[in-house]
Design a protein around this motif. Sequence first.
Motif, short mmCIF file in Angstrom:
data_model
loop_
_atom_site.label_atom_id
_atom_site.label_comp_id
_atom_site.label_asym_id
_atom_site.label_seq_id
_atom_site.Cartn_x
_atom_site.Cartn_y
_atom_site.Cartn_z
N GLN A 1 0.87 -1.18 0.00
CA GLN A 1 0.00 0.00 0.00
C GLN A 1 0.90 1.22 0.00
O GLN A 1 1.77 1.38 0.86
N GLU A 2 0.70 2.12 -0.96
CA GLU A 2 1.61 3.24 -1.18
C GLU A 2 1.00 4.59 -0.85
O GLU A 2 1.66 5.63 -1.00
N HIS A 3 -0.26 4.62 -0.42
CA HIS A 3 -0.95 5.87 -0.16
C HIS A 3 -1.70 5.77 1.17
O HIS A 3 -2.03 4.68 1.63
N LEU A 4 -1.97 6.93 1.76
CA LEU A 4 -2.68 6.94 3.04
C LEU A 4 -4.10 6.41 2.89
O LEU A 4 -4.67 5.89 3.85
N HIS A 5 -4.67 6.54 1.69
CA HIS A 5 -6.00 6.00 1.43
C HIS A 5 -5.94 5.19 0.15
O HIS A 5 -5.35 5.62 -0.85
N ALA A 6 -6.53 4.00 0.17
CA ALA A 6 -6.38 3.08 -0.96
C ALA A 6 -7.63 2.24 -1.13
O ALA A 6 -8.44 2.07 -0.20
N ARG A 7 -7.77 1.71 -2.34
CA ARG A 7 -8.82 0.73 -2.64
C ARG A 7 -8.21 -0.41 -3.43
O ARG A 7 -7.45 -0.19 -4.38
N TYR A 8 -8.53 -1.63 -3.02
CA TYR A 8 -8.11 -2.83 -3.72
C TYR A 8 -9.37 -3.52 -4.24
O TYR A 8 -10.34 -3.66 -3.50
N ARG A 9 -9.34 -3.96 -5.49
CA ARG A 9 -10.47 -4.69 -6.04
C ARG A 9 -9.96 -5.88 -6.85
O ARG A 9 -9.03 -5.74 -7.65
N ALA A 10 -10.55 -7.05 -6.61
CA ALA A 10 -10.14 -8.26 -7.31
C ALA A 10 -11.37 -9.02 -7.78
O ALA A 10 -12.32 -9.22 -7.00
N ALA A 11 -11.37 -9.42 -9.05
CA ALA A 11 -12.38 -10.32 -9.58
C ALA A 11 -11.82 -11.72 -9.53
O ALA A 11 -10.77 -12.00 -10.14
N VAL A 12 -12.47 -12.61 -8.78
CA VAL A 12 -11.91 -13.93 -8.53
C VAL A 12 -12.96 -15.03 -8.76
O VAL A 12 -14.16 -14.79 -8.69
N ARG A 13 -12.44 -16.21 -9.02
CA ARG A 13 -13.24 -17.43 -8.97
C ARG A 13 -12.55 -18.35 -7.97
O ARG A 13 -11.39 -18.70 -8.15
N VAL A 14 -13.28 -18.73 -6.93
CA VAL A 14 -12.69 -19.49 -5.82
C VAL A 14 -13.17 -20.93 -5.86
O VAL A 14 -14.38 -21.19 -5.90
#
Length: 490
Positions: free
Chosen positions: A347-360
């Motif tokens: 994480q490189e910023h004070l505020h962040a968003r991660y999004r992943a499209a997955v098949r589990v």
Amino acid sequence: MSGPRPVVPGFHPDPSVVRVGDTYWMVHSSFEYAPGVPLYRSADLVSWEQAGHVLARPSQLDVSAAPGSGGITAPTIRFHDGRFWMVTTNLADGGWQTLVSAEDPLGEWSEPVRMPEVRGIDPDLAWDDDGTLLVSHAGFGAGGPAGLVQQAVDPATGAVLTARRRLWQGTGGRFPEGPHLYRVGDLWYLLIAEGGTERGHAVTTARGPSPSGPWEPCPHNPLLTHRGVESPVQNTGHADLVQRSDGSWAVVFHGVRPRGTSPEFHVLGRETFAAEVEWADGWPRLGEWLSPPGGAVAVEEDLGGPAWVAPRRFPGELLSRVEGGRRLTAADPDPASEDLAFVGRRQEHLHARYRAAVRVDGVGGLTVRIDARHHLDVEVAGDRVRAVAQVGPLRSVLGEAAAGPEAVLEIRTEPATGHFSSTTLGPDVVVAGVVGPGGFTELGRLDGRYLSTEVAGGMTGRLGGVWCARGSLVVRSFAYAGADDPQELP
């Protein structure tokens, strides 16, 4: 948050820099993560891009036995006799110092030369007038730390050529470490860190007629510290000097950006900052800080890209290419194991968003973590998706919903709210959920202090990525967005 910005944000501690021609090269500690020793390059000391890793092959790096914040610490990079040289300590495999070299830093670095008799951390590389390699370091003895010491070493074999000799121990701060030697004119300068890598961190310097002293302390010490200073950047220290081609000088060093109520909490780890250096009366003085422009970043990520790492394994041991994405396969059937399959990026910023499209196909999903015992997961298992918080030995389901094996998962870090004198004000709030046709649905949130160094301990910072506890998951896409100002997030 106002104040200077890091030139290399996120968990990039213990910077070391060298200039060759018009290009600057910089390396950082990587601890339990592989590949090891991230390598950056720049034309101006302000804008940096990752060029890869120095320890990029399993034959160069074994951190399989590294605990959290164990493994690779405090590298030094130098250029000598037509080659780049990098030395670092691997605390995980018993070989102590690791020395590698390359004619081209973008190519393959050599197989390691080990220095098992150079016991300690924070090794430096300097060559005396007769070409002898001197390794200065924070020595370890039978009773623990032994202060700053120096030994001559054969770079071809790693064998020590001299016994330890003691160097200047600083101005009285605890843990003198991180030594770097420089020849400037007819004098040698010794730059060290002292005071510990927390709020007492500082950089001090001394000079002498030879690389072994005797040492005259700078009358204006410390060169750099933020102890007792009101600043959005704290814990400044562990520095390295570099001279530009025009003769001017600069310094790189690490610091943290804490937030929230006292004692404040930092979540990104120690980040790399830079500043001008001016010389007066034969001594370096800190000048104006160098700060890159702000703004938001939004990128689609390749899990095999140079920013991606894994704890105690190389990502290639866990990932495989499949049609439509990359497959992450569980490494251990025990969901409580610290060796769950995980690959992530800082994480490189004070505020962040991660999004992943997955098949589990099993159990897995998206996570933001500071180590194996402190993380917030979006977990897909069967027909359910859950937000699950892990804080030390406590694992708690914060919320859940129905879901199929195909899902779009998202974790956000949002501003914390509350009065500065209230114990409810953490550094941020970490929110986990799923994305559907109607947008984002929150499943749970966690006070960000539980994913901070002040709670988790250690030397690293937050990473976001994907994990798998059983079976496998296919990652069809992964996106990161970050900004220091939350209003700038897309």
